[in-house]
Design a protein around this motif. Structure first.
Motif, PDB file in Angstrom:
ATOM      1  N   SER A 174      -3.029   5.260  13.433  1.00 34.09           N
ATOM      2  CA  SER A 174      -2.505   6.599  13.161  1.00 34.09           C
ATOM      3  C   SER A 174      -3.669   7.577  13.197  1.00 34.09           C
ATOM      4  CB  SER A 174      -1.750   6.660  11.828  1.00 34.09           C
ATOM      5  OG  SER A 174      -2.605   6.384  10.744  1.00 34.09           O
ATOM      6  N   THR A 188       3.940   0.607   2.493  1.00 32.41           N
ATOM      7  CA  THR A 188       3.974  -0.514   3.421  1.00 32.41           C
ATOM      8  C   THR A 188       3.788  -1.831   2.674  1.00 32.41           C
ATOM      9  OG1 THR A 188       2.944  -1.432   5.411  1.00 32.41           O
ATOM     10  CG2 THR A 188       1.568  -0.078   4.076  1.00 32.41           C
ATOM     11  N   TRP A 214       7.041  -1.001   6.997  1.00 31.64           N
ATOM     12  CA  TRP A 214       6.447   0.325   6.770  1.00 31.64           C
ATOM     13  C   TRP A 214       7.574   1.330   6.534  1.00 31.64           C
ATOM     14  CZ3 TRP A 214       6.402   5.241   8.735  1.00 31.64           C
ATOM     15  CH2 TRP A 214       5.242   6.024   8.593  1.00 31.64           C
ATOM     16  N   VAL A 232      -6.446   6.012  10.953  1.00 35.74           N
ATOM     17  CA  VAL A 232      -6.448   4.551  10.863  1.00 35.74           C
ATOM     18  C   VAL A 232      -6.685   4.061  12.283  1.00 35.74           C
ATOM     19  CG1 VAL A 232      -5.105   2.487  10.296  1.00 35.74           C
ATOM     20  CG2 VAL A 232      -4.919   4.522   8.851  1.00 35.74           C
ATOM     21  N   HIS A 286      -1.683  -1.119  16.499  1.00 37.69           N
ATOM     22  CA  HIS A 286      -1.169   0.171  16.030  1.00 37.69           C
ATOM     23  C   HIS A 286      -2.282   0.968  15.375  1.00 37.69           C
ATOM     24  CE1 HIS A 286      -0.675  -2.660  12.686  1.00 37.69           C
ATOM     25  NE2 HIS A 286      -0.693  -1.630  11.850  1.00 37.69           N
ATOM     26  N   LEU A 308       6.554  -3.946  11.861  1.00 41.14           N
ATOM     27  CA  LEU A 308       5.343  -4.080  12.672  1.00 41.14           C
ATOM     28  C   LEU A 308       4.963  -5.564  12.755  1.00 41.14           C
ATOM     29  CD1 LEU A 308       3.326  -1.247  10.854  1.00 41.14           C
ATOM     30  CD2 LEU A 308       4.313  -1.066  13.143  1.00 41.14           C
ATOM     31  N   LEU A 323       2.623   6.903  12.907  1.00 38.90           N
ATOM     32  CA  LEU A 323       2.117   5.688  13.533  1.00 38.90           C
ATOM     33  C   LEU A 323       2.205   5.813  15.048  1.00 38.90           C
ATOM     34  CD1 LEU A 323       3.911   2.887  11.455  1.00 38.90           C
ATOM     35  CD2 LEU A 323       1.472   3.439  11.379  1.00 38.90           C
ATOM     36  N   LYS A 334      -1.760   9.983   3.546  1.00 41.18           N
ATOM     37  CA  LYS A 334      -2.066  10.849   4.713  1.00 41.18           C
ATOM     38  C   LYS A 334      -2.068  12.310   4.264  1.00 41.18           C
ATOM     39  CE  LYS A 334      -2.495   8.927   8.859  1.00 41.18           C
ATOM     40  NZ  LYS A 334      -3.779   8.636   9.434  1.00 41.18           N
ATOM     41  N   MET A 336       0.851  -1.194   0.000  1.00 38.73           N
ATOM     42  CA  MET A 336       0.000   0.000   0.000  1.00 38.73           C
ATOM     43  C   MET A 336       0.886   1.243   0.000  1.00 38.73           C
ATOM     44  SD  MET A 336      -2.932  -0.841   2.856  1.00 38.73           S
ATOM     45  CE  MET A 336      -1.866  -1.351   4.191  1.00 38.73           C
ATOM     46  N   HIS A 369       3.428  -5.988   3.238  1.00 35.99           N
ATOM     47  CA  HIS A 369       3.125  -7.036   4.220  1.00 35.99           C
ATOM     48  C   HIS A 369       3.624  -8.382   3.692  1.00 35.99           C
ATOM     49  CE1 HIS A 369       0.639  -3.903   6.083  1.00 35.99           C
ATOM     50  NE2 HIS A 369       0.913  -4.570   7.180  1.00 35.99           N
TER      51      HIS A 369
HETATM   52  O1  LIG Z   1       0.282   4.342   7.683  1.00 38.23           O
HETATM   53  C1  LIG Z   1      -0.681   4.259   8.441  1.00 38.23           C
HETATM   54  O2  LIG Z   1      -1.253   5.240   8.875  1.00 38.23           O
HETATM   55  C2  LIG Z   1      -1.190   2.909   8.869  1.00 38.23           C
HETATM   56  C3  LIG Z   1      -0.448   1.804   8.211  1.00 38.23           C
HETATM   57  C4  LIG Z   1      -0.775   0.453   8.719  1.00 38.23           C
HETATM   58  O3  LIG Z   1      -1.638   0.222   9.515  1.00 38.23           O
HETATM   59  C5  LIG Z   1       0.044  -0.649   8.200  1.00 38.23           C
HETATM   60  O4  LIG Z   1       0.907  -0.429   7.337  1.00 38.23           O
HETATM   61  O5  LIG Z   1      -0.145  -1.790   8.634  1.00 38.23           O
END
Ligand SMILES: O=C(O)CCC(=O)C(=O)O
Ligand SMILES: [Fe+2]
Length: 293
Positions: free
Chosen positions: A242, A255, A171, A151, A240, A234, A184, A143, A139, A257
Protein backbone atom coordinates in the motif's frame (compact mmCIF):
# COMPACT_ATOMS: atom_id res chain seq x y z
CA UNK A 1 -28.62 -15.49 6.31
CA UNK A 2 -25.99 -13.20 4.80
CA UNK A 3 -23.51 -14.13 2.12
CA UNK A 4 -20.68 -14.20 4.63
CA UNK A 5 -22.43 -16.75 6.88
CA UNK A 6 -22.83 -19.19 3.99
CA UNK A 7 -19.19 -19.11 3.07
CA UNK A 8 -17.87 -18.67 -0.47
CA UNK A 9 -19.60 -19.70 -3.69
CA UNK A 10 -17.73 -21.93 -6.16
CA UNK A 11 -17.29 -18.83 -8.40
CA UNK A 12 -15.77 -16.84 -5.55
CA UNK A 13 -13.42 -19.68 -4.66
CA UNK A 14 -12.33 -20.00 -8.29
CA UNK A 15 -11.67 -16.25 -8.39
CA UNK A 16 -9.65 -16.43 -5.17
CA UNK A 17 -7.61 -19.33 -6.53
CA UNK A 18 -6.98 -17.51 -9.80
CA UNK A 19 -6.10 -14.06 -8.40
CA UNK A 20 -4.80 -14.81 -4.90
CA UNK A 21 -7.20 -12.25 -3.45
CA UNK A 22 -10.94 -11.78 -3.16
CA UNK A 23 -13.09 -8.81 -2.15
CA UNK A 24 -16.23 -9.55 -0.11
CA UNK A 25 -18.36 -6.39 0.05
CA UNK A 26 -20.55 -5.85 3.14
CA UNK A 27 -18.84 -8.60 5.10
CA UNK A 28 -19.21 -6.75 8.39
CA UNK A 29 -22.06 -4.49 9.50
CA UNK A 30 -21.38 -0.82 10.07
CA UNK A 31 -22.22 -1.04 13.81
CA UNK A 32 -19.47 -3.62 14.27
CA UNK A 33 -17.07 -1.51 12.21
CA UNK A 34 -17.88 1.47 14.44
CA UNK A 35 -17.32 -0.61 17.60
CA UNK A 36 -13.88 -1.67 16.35
CA UNK A 37 -12.91 1.90 15.50
CA UNK A 38 -14.07 3.14 18.88
CA UNK A 39 -12.13 0.40 20.64
CA UNK A 40 -8.93 1.22 18.72
CA UNK A 41 -9.30 4.84 19.81
CA UNK A 42 -9.57 3.73 23.44
CA UNK A 43 -6.46 1.53 23.16
CA UNK A 44 -4.46 4.45 21.74
CA UNK A 45 -5.81 6.80 24.44
CA UNK A 46 -4.66 4.40 27.15
CA UNK A 47 -1.23 3.90 25.56
CA UNK A 48 1.60 5.57 27.46
CA UNK A 49 4.46 5.97 25.01
CA UNK A 50 7.37 5.41 27.38
CA UNK A 51 8.89 2.74 25.20
CA UNK A 52 7.89 2.81 21.59
CA UNK A 53 8.76 1.56 18.19
CA UNK A 54 8.42 3.22 14.83
CA UNK A 55 7.12 0.58 12.49
CA UNK A 56 8.73 0.35 9.10
CA UNK A 57 9.03 -2.54 6.67
CA UNK A 58 11.83 -0.69 4.89
CA UNK A 59 14.66 -1.17 7.40
CA UNK A 60 17.02 -4.12 7.17
CA UNK A 61 18.77 -3.29 10.48
CA UNK A 62 19.74 -6.16 12.69
CA UNK A 63 18.75 -5.28 16.21
CA UNK A 64 16.66 -6.77 18.97
CA UNK A 65 13.39 -4.93 19.19
CA UNK A 66 11.94 -6.29 22.38
CA UNK A 67 8.73 -4.24 22.20
CA UNK A 68 8.02 -5.60 18.72
CA UNK A 69 8.82 -9.23 19.64
CA UNK A 70 6.73 -9.06 22.82
CA UNK A 71 3.75 -7.68 20.91
CA UNK A 72 3.25 -11.23 19.54
CA UNK A 73 1.37 -11.89 22.77
CA UNK A 74 0.17 -8.40 23.62
CA UNK A 75 -1.44 -5.21 22.42
CA UNK A 76 1.27 -2.72 21.43
CA UNK A 77 1.12 0.64 19.66
CA UNK A 78 3.66 1.47 16.95
CA UNK A 79 4.33 5.02 15.80
CA UNK A 80 4.41 6.37 12.25
CA UNK A 81 7.85 7.54 11.18
CA UNK A 82 6.24 10.73 9.88
CA UNK A 83 4.94 11.59 13.37
CA UNK A 84 8.44 12.86 14.28
CA UNK A 85 10.59 15.69 12.94
CA UNK A 86 14.28 15.36 12.05
CA UNK A 87 15.24 16.00 15.69
CA UNK A 88 12.98 13.21 16.90
CA UNK A 89 10.28 15.48 18.34
CA UNK A 90 6.72 14.18 18.07
CA UNK A 91 4.87 16.59 15.78
CA UNK A 92 1.47 14.88 15.68
CA UNK A 93 -1.01 14.27 18.51
CA UNK A 94 -1.00 10.66 19.70
CA UNK A 95 -4.34 9.82 18.06
CA UNK A 96 -2.91 10.83 14.66
CA UNK A 97 0.59 9.46 15.23
CA UNK A 98 0.08 5.71 15.58
CA UNK A 99 0.78 3.52 12.55
CA UNK A 100 -0.71 0.34 13.98
CA UNK A 101 -1.74 -1.68 17.00
CA UNK A 102 -0.55 -5.30 17.17
CA UNK A 103 -0.39 -8.23 17.38
CA UNK A 104 -2.73 -10.20 19.71
CA UNK A 105 -5.98 -8.22 19.92
CA UNK A 106 -7.74 -11.32 18.61
CA UNK A 107 -6.82 -13.02 21.91
CA UNK A 108 -6.86 -10.18 24.38
CA UNK A 109 -9.40 -7.57 23.38
CA UNK A 110 -13.12 -8.46 23.69
CA UNK A 111 -14.24 -6.33 20.72
CA UNK A 112 -11.63 -7.71 18.31
CA UNK A 113 -11.93 -11.23 19.72
CA UNK A 114 -15.68 -11.18 19.00
CA UNK A 115 -15.11 -10.41 15.31
CA UNK A 116 -12.20 -12.85 14.88
CA UNK A 117 -14.12 -15.71 16.51
CA UNK A 118 -17.43 -14.87 14.84
CA UNK A 119 -19.51 -17.38 12.90
CA UNK A 120 -18.91 -15.33 9.74
CA UNK A 121 -15.13 -15.69 10.03
CA UNK A 122 -15.42 -19.39 10.88
CA UNK A 123 -17.73 -20.06 7.90
CA UNK A 124 -15.31 -18.27 5.59
CA UNK A 125 -12.41 -20.31 6.99
CA UNK A 126 -14.37 -23.52 6.37
CA UNK A 127 -14.99 -22.69 2.76
CA UNK A 128 -11.31 -21.80 2.29
CA UNK A 129 -10.52 -25.37 3.36
CA UNK A 130 -9.04 -24.73 6.80
CA UNK A 131 -9.28 -27.80 9.01
CA UNK A 132 -7.98 -26.23 12.22
CA UNK A 133 -7.71 -22.48 11.61
CA UNK A 134 -5.45 -20.64 14.04
CA UNK A 135 -5.90 -16.87 14.40
CA UNK A 136 -2.24 -16.04 14.92
CA UNK A 137 -1.74 -12.32 14.36
CA UNK A 138 -3.97 -9.27 14.29
CA UNK A 139 -3.21 -5.66 13.44
CA UNK A 140 -5.18 -2.46 13.46
CA UNK A 141 -3.71 -0.26 10.74
CA UNK A 142 -4.50 3.47 10.81
CA UNK A 143 -2.91 4.83 7.61
CA UNK A 144 -3.03 8.24 9.23
CA UNK A 145 -3.91 11.32 7.14
CA UNK A 146 -0.87 13.04 5.65
CA UNK A 147 1.75 10.71 7.16
CA UNK A 148 0.39 7.14 6.78
CA UNK A 149 3.50 5.16 5.85
CA UNK A 150 4.00 3.05 2.75
CA UNK A 151 3.84 -0.75 3.12
CA UNK A 152 6.42 -2.05 0.67
CA UNK A 153 5.60 -5.04 -1.57
CA UNK A 154 5.65 -8.28 0.41
CA UNK A 155 4.09 -11.69 0.86
CA UNK A 156 2.57 -12.48 4.25
CA UNK A 157 4.13 -15.96 4.22
CA UNK A 158 7.51 -14.19 4.45
CA UNK A 159 6.55 -13.15 8.00
CA UNK A 160 4.17 -15.96 8.99
CA UNK A 161 5.71 -19.02 7.45
CA UNK A 162 4.42 -22.54 7.91
CA UNK A 163 5.64 -25.72 6.25
CA UNK A 164 3.81 -26.13 3.94
CA UNK A 165 2.70 -22.46 3.64
CA UNK A 166 -0.86 -21.84 4.85
CA UNK A 167 -1.37 -18.25 6.00
CA UNK A 168 -4.34 -16.25 4.72
CA UNK A 169 -4.91 -12.59 5.56
CA UNK A 170 -8.45 -11.40 6.39
CA UNK A 171 -8.25 -7.65 5.81
CA UNK A 172 -11.32 -5.71 6.91
CA UNK A 173 -11.82 -2.13 5.71
CA UNK A 174 -12.99 0.06 8.59
CA UNK A 175 -13.18 3.10 6.31
CA UNK A 176 -13.50 3.42 2.55
CA UNK A 177 -10.08 2.61 1.05
CA UNK A 178 -9.23 4.39 -2.20
CA UNK A 179 -6.14 5.16 -4.24
CA UNK A 180 -6.10 8.58 -2.55
CA UNK A 181 -5.89 7.36 1.05
CA UNK A 182 -3.58 4.39 0.52
CA UNK A 183 -5.69 1.35 -0.44
CA UNK A 184 -4.14 -2.08 -0.92
CA UNK A 185 -2.58 -2.97 -4.28
CA UNK A 186 -1.84 -6.53 -5.39
CA UNK A 187 -0.37 -8.44 -8.34
CA UNK A 188 -3.13 -10.81 -9.52
CA UNK A 189 -1.89 -14.39 -9.73
CA UNK A 190 1.43 -13.64 -8.00
CA UNK A 191 0.63 -16.20 -5.28
CA UNK A 192 1.32 -18.96 -7.81
CA UNK A 193 5.07 -18.20 -7.84
CA UNK A 194 5.54 -19.38 -4.24
CA UNK A 195 7.15 -17.71 -1.22
CA UNK A 196 10.18 -15.69 -2.25
CA UNK A 197 11.95 -15.03 1.05
CA UNK A 198 11.55 -15.34 4.80
CA UNK A 199 11.92 -12.98 7.72
CA UNK A 200 13.87 -14.95 10.30
CA UNK A 201 14.40 -14.70 14.02
CA UNK A 202 17.76 -15.98 15.20
CA UNK A 203 18.31 -17.72 18.57
CA UNK A 204 19.69 -14.40 19.92
CA UNK A 205 16.37 -12.70 18.97
CA UNK A 206 17.80 -10.54 16.20
CA UNK A 207 15.78 -10.65 12.97
CA UNK A 208 16.71 -10.52 9.30
CA UNK A 209 15.47 -11.41 5.83
CA UNK A 210 17.12 -14.46 4.27
CA UNK A 211 17.25 -12.84 0.83
CA UNK A 212 17.04 -9.49 -0.94
CA UNK A 213 13.64 -7.99 -1.69
CA UNK A 214 12.55 -9.10 -5.17
CA UNK A 215 11.78 -6.26 -7.56
CA UNK A 216 8.28 -5.99 -8.92
CA UNK A 217 6.91 -3.87 -11.71
CA UNK A 218 4.51 -1.13 -10.57
CA UNK A 219 2.45 -1.76 -13.71
CA UNK A 220 1.55 -5.26 -12.50
CA UNK A 221 -0.26 -4.06 -9.36
CA UNK A 222 -4.00 -3.43 -9.37
CA UNK A 223 -5.70 -1.22 -6.76
CA UNK A 224 -8.15 -2.85 -4.35
CA UNK A 225 -10.48 0.06 -3.69
CA UNK A 226 -13.15 -1.09 -1.25
CA UNK A 227 -15.92 0.36 0.88
CA UNK A 228 -15.96 0.25 4.67
CA UNK A 229 -17.15 -3.16 5.89
CA UNK A 230 -15.61 -5.01 2.93
CA UNK A 231 -13.30 -7.92 3.59
CA UNK A 232 -10.27 -8.59 1.38
CA UNK A 233 -8.86 -12.12 1.47
CA UNK A 234 -5.12 -12.21 0.82
CA UNK A 235 -3.38 -15.49 -0.05
CA UNK A 236 -0.11 -15.82 1.92
CA UNK A 237 2.01 -15.80 -1.24
CA UNK A 238 0.16 -12.88 -2.88
CA UNK A 239 2.44 -9.90 -3.52
CA UNK A 240 0.72 -6.81 -2.10
CA UNK A 241 1.55 -3.34 -0.88
CA UNK A 242 0.00 0.00 0.00
CA UNK A 243 1.18 3.52 -0.75
CA UNK A 244 1.74 6.44 1.58
CA UNK A 245 -1.38 8.28 2.58
CA UNK A 246 -0.80 11.93 1.76
CA UNK A 247 -4.52 12.68 1.75
CA UNK A 248 -6.42 14.38 4.59
CA UNK A 249 -8.47 11.19 5.18
CA UNK A 250 -7.36 8.21 7.25
CA UNK A 251 -7.76 4.64 6.03
CA UNK A 252 -8.38 2.38 9.01
CA UNK A 253 -8.30 -1.41 8.56
CA UNK A 254 -8.17 -4.47 10.80
CA UNK A 255 -6.28 -7.50 9.58
CA UNK A 256 -6.31 -11.02 10.99
CA UNK A 257 -3.82 -13.65 9.84
CA UNK A 258 -5.01 -17.23 10.06
CA UNK A 259 -2.75 -20.29 9.81
CA UNK A 260 -3.55 -23.97 9.38
CA UNK A 261 -2.98 -25.87 12.61
CA UNK A 262 -3.87 -29.39 11.44
CA UNK A 263 -1.41 -32.22 12.18
CA UNK A 264 1.57 -32.16 9.82
CA UNK A 265 1.71 -28.36 9.46
CA UNK A 266 4.85 -27.02 11.13
CA UNK A 267 5.17 -23.53 12.62
CA UNK A 268 8.92 -22.84 12.71
CA UNK A 269 10.75 -21.46 15.76
CA UNK A 270 12.51 -19.14 13.30
CA UNK A 271 9.35 -17.06 12.67
CA UNK A 272 9.56 -13.67 14.39
CA UNK A 273 6.15 -14.19 15.95
CA UNK A 274 6.38 -16.64 18.84
CA UNK A 275 3.24 -16.68 20.92
CA UNK A 276 3.38 -17.09 24.70
CA UNK A 277 0.53 -19.64 24.47
CA UNK A 278 -0.78 -21.69 21.53
CA UNK A 279 -3.42 -20.03 19.35
CA UNK A 280 -7.01 -21.11 20.01
CA UNK A 281 -8.48 -22.65 16.83
CA UNK A 282 -11.70 -21.28 15.34
CA UNK A 283 -12.82 -24.92 15.12
CA UNK A 284 -11.21 -28.33 14.83
CA UNK A 285 -12.25 -30.84 12.20
CA UNK A 286 -10.11 -33.97 12.63
CA UNK A 287 -12.64 -36.05 10.68
CA UNK A 288 -12.13 -33.87 7.62
CA UNK A 289 -8.38 -34.23 7.96
CA UNK A 290 -8.83 -38.01 7.66
CA UNK A 291 -11.11 -37.67 4.65
CA UNK A 292 -8.44 -35.70 2.85
CA UNK A 293 -5.58 -38.04 3.78
O1 LIG B 1 -3.12 -2.33 5.27
C1 LIG B 1 -2.04 -2.24 4.68
O2 LIG B 1 -1.65 -1.19 4.20
C2 LIG B 1 -1.17 -3.45 4.53
C3 LIG B 1 -1.74 -4.64 5.22
C4 LIG B 1 -1.02 -5.91 4.96
O3 LIG B 1 0.00 -5.99 4.34
C5 LIG B 1 -1.64 -7.12 5.50
O4 LIG B 1 -2.67 -7.04 6.19
O5 LIG B 1 -1.12 -8.22 5.26
FE1 LIG C 1 0.61 -8.07 4.21
Amino acid sequence: MGLAMRGLSPEQLAQYERDGFLVLPNFTAQEEVDAMRKRAGEIVDAFEPSTFTVFSTKGQEQHIDRYFLDSAGGVGCFFEEGAFDAEGRQIKPKALAINKIGHAMHDLDPVFHAWCYSEAVAALSRSLGFRRPLPTQSMYIFKQPGIGGEVVPHQDSTFLYTSPPSVIGYWLALEDATKLNGCLWAIPGSHKAGVQRRFLRRPDDTTHFDGAAPTYSDADFVPLEVASGSLVLLHGALVHRSEENRSPRSRHAFTLHVLEGAPGIEYPATNWLQRPAPAVPLYDEPERAQECA
